[in-house]
Design an enzyme around this catalytic site. Structure first.
Site, PDB file in Angstrom:
ATOM      1  CG  ASP A  81      -0.343   0.002   2.536  1.00 59.12           C
ATOM      2  OD1 ASP A  81       0.747  -0.595   2.673  1.00 59.12           O
ATOM      3  OD2 ASP A  81      -0.905   0.592   3.473  1.00 59.12           O
ATOM      4  CD  GLU A 147       4.010   0.897   7.087  1.00 62.82           C
ATOM      5  OE1 GLU A 147       4.692   1.218   8.064  1.00 62.82           O
ATOM      6  OE2 GLU A 147       3.787   1.682   6.144  1.00 62.82           O
TER       7      GLU A 147
HETATM    8 ZN   LIG Z   1       6.788   2.231   4.119  1.00 65.96          ZN
END
Ligand SMILES: [Zn+2]
Length: 390
Positions: A81, A147
């Protein structure tokens, strides 16, 4: 620095570009993880794509891929991501085009951290081409799509899933863009913790001409914030910078100059080292605010505790590989923001090393082609050192 090799079993620049073309702005996947899983399956990996969700959150795709069934399991961890591109007009190359311009690959995620994921795969492909799949060991990739966001449906749940399957990791390298300026200047061995405080001070509203009938919340807030910021939190520790408290905003919203405000708010962020935990910090905050006096409420959001993985096998492995490929001896550092290493360090020894972080989260994020080649060489060297040929 090595030149970019053609005739590689897998070209890391091509793979990074393909990943960039899948606009996986957190927590969306847009095909990034299935594409990566397809590449890894062709290399012989067994891939488990896991979707996690819970009420109030969007479902997130994650991937655990492993090749080999025995020996020690070396894990490469990271995230597909990316943060949003922001103003598209400001980019000199469209952020999801995955294009090379000059000596760099441009695009959101080039540095943080689709580039490093491509290097994981390319290094493994080269290692497998040289050594065959029968080497005594296992290589795994632990990849999340959560994340950069809330990190609820990502690495944490994937690790729980691994534990439930009895899957062990023996060492882990997180491919965050750890280098400050040039490839090889920094390995991370821990991270500071991060906590937000939301302070609301209650006073008594009144007329500015009659202050004795009021209790000015603005004055109390100023005194409390002064108490929080007038002395350093600490002087730093063996592997950490001093902890810092930064006031992010002060909000009263009073539009009348003749009204004493009855409430005042402030938000602050604390980046803390291993002298503190969020619990000891909360105690210190309450004690300090109580000393300043006044009625208040204080809420918290803890995004990560500080952690340290003392220099050891993984940081030494990375240091040797970095020195061999770049000639640089990396600093072992705990600076910067937090990462998913905060979850993984409880499972196995780890260290973080990836590309150069100068352009991460910025317009025109990019990774130099030489760095992508160099990082592939470094990860490949790590594999050679971790699994010595018998
Ligand atoms: Zn990163």
């Amino acid at each position: 620095m090595s030149l970019i090799r053609r005739n590689e079993p897998l070209d890391p620049v091509d793979l990074a570009a393909e990943l960039i073309r899948r606009p996986s702005v957190t927590p969306k996947d847009e095909g990034a993880i299935p594409y990566l899983a397809g590449v890894l399956e062709r290399l012989g990996f067994t891939c488990h794509t896991q979707e996690f969700t819970e009420p109030g959150t969007e479902p997130v795709l994650n991937l655990y891929a492993r090749i080999g069934t025995g020996g020690r399991n070396l894990c490469f961890a990271g995230h597909t991501d990316v943060v949003p591109p922001g103003d598209l007009e400001a980019w000199s190359i469209a952020p999801f085009a995955g294009k090379i311009e000059g000596d760099a690959l441009y695009g959101r995620g080039a540095a943080d951290m689709k580039g490093a994921i491509a290097c994981f795969a390319a290094a493994t492909a080269r290692f497998l081409a040289e050594r065959g799949p029968g080497f005594d060991g296992s290589i795994s990739l632990l990849i999340t799509g959560d994340e950069e966001g809330v990190s609820i449906n990502g690495t944490k749940k994937l690790l729980d899933w691994l534990a439930a399957r009895g899957e062990m990791l023996d060492a882990c390298i997180v491919g965050e863009p750890t280098n400050a300026k040039v490839l090889g200047d920094m390995v991370k061995i821990g991270r500071r913790g991060s906590m937000n405080g939301y302070l609301t001070v209650q006073g008594v509203q009144g007329h500015t001409a009659y202050p004795h009938l009021a209790d000015n919340a603005a004055h109390r807030l100023v005194a409390m914030l002064h108490a929080l910021t007038s002395a350093p939190l600490d002087e730093g520790t063996a592997h950490f910078q001093p902890s810092t408290l930064q006031i992010a905003t002060i909000d009263i919203g009073n539009t009348a100059a003749n009204v004493i405000p009855g409430a005042a708010r402030a938000t602050f962020n604390i980046r803390f080292n291993d002298r503190w935990s969020s619990a000891t910090l909360k105690d210190w905050l309450r004690r300090t605010l109580d000393t300043a006096g006044g009625r208040y409420t204080l809420d918290f959001h803890v995004s990560g505790e500080s952690f340290l993985t003392p220099p050891g096998e993984v940081s030494e492995l990375l240091t040797r590989a970095v020195e061999r490929v770049t000639g640089r001896k990396p600093e072992l550092s705990t600076t910067g923001g937090t990462s998913d290493a905060r979850f993984i360090h409880r499972y196995c020894p780890l260290a973080e090393f990836g590309l150069v972080g100068l352009t991460m989260h910025k317009v025109d994020e990019r990774a130099s082609l030489a760095d992508i080649a160099g990082l592939t060489d470094i990860y490949h060297t790590v594999l050679d050192l971790y699994f010595p040929a018998s």
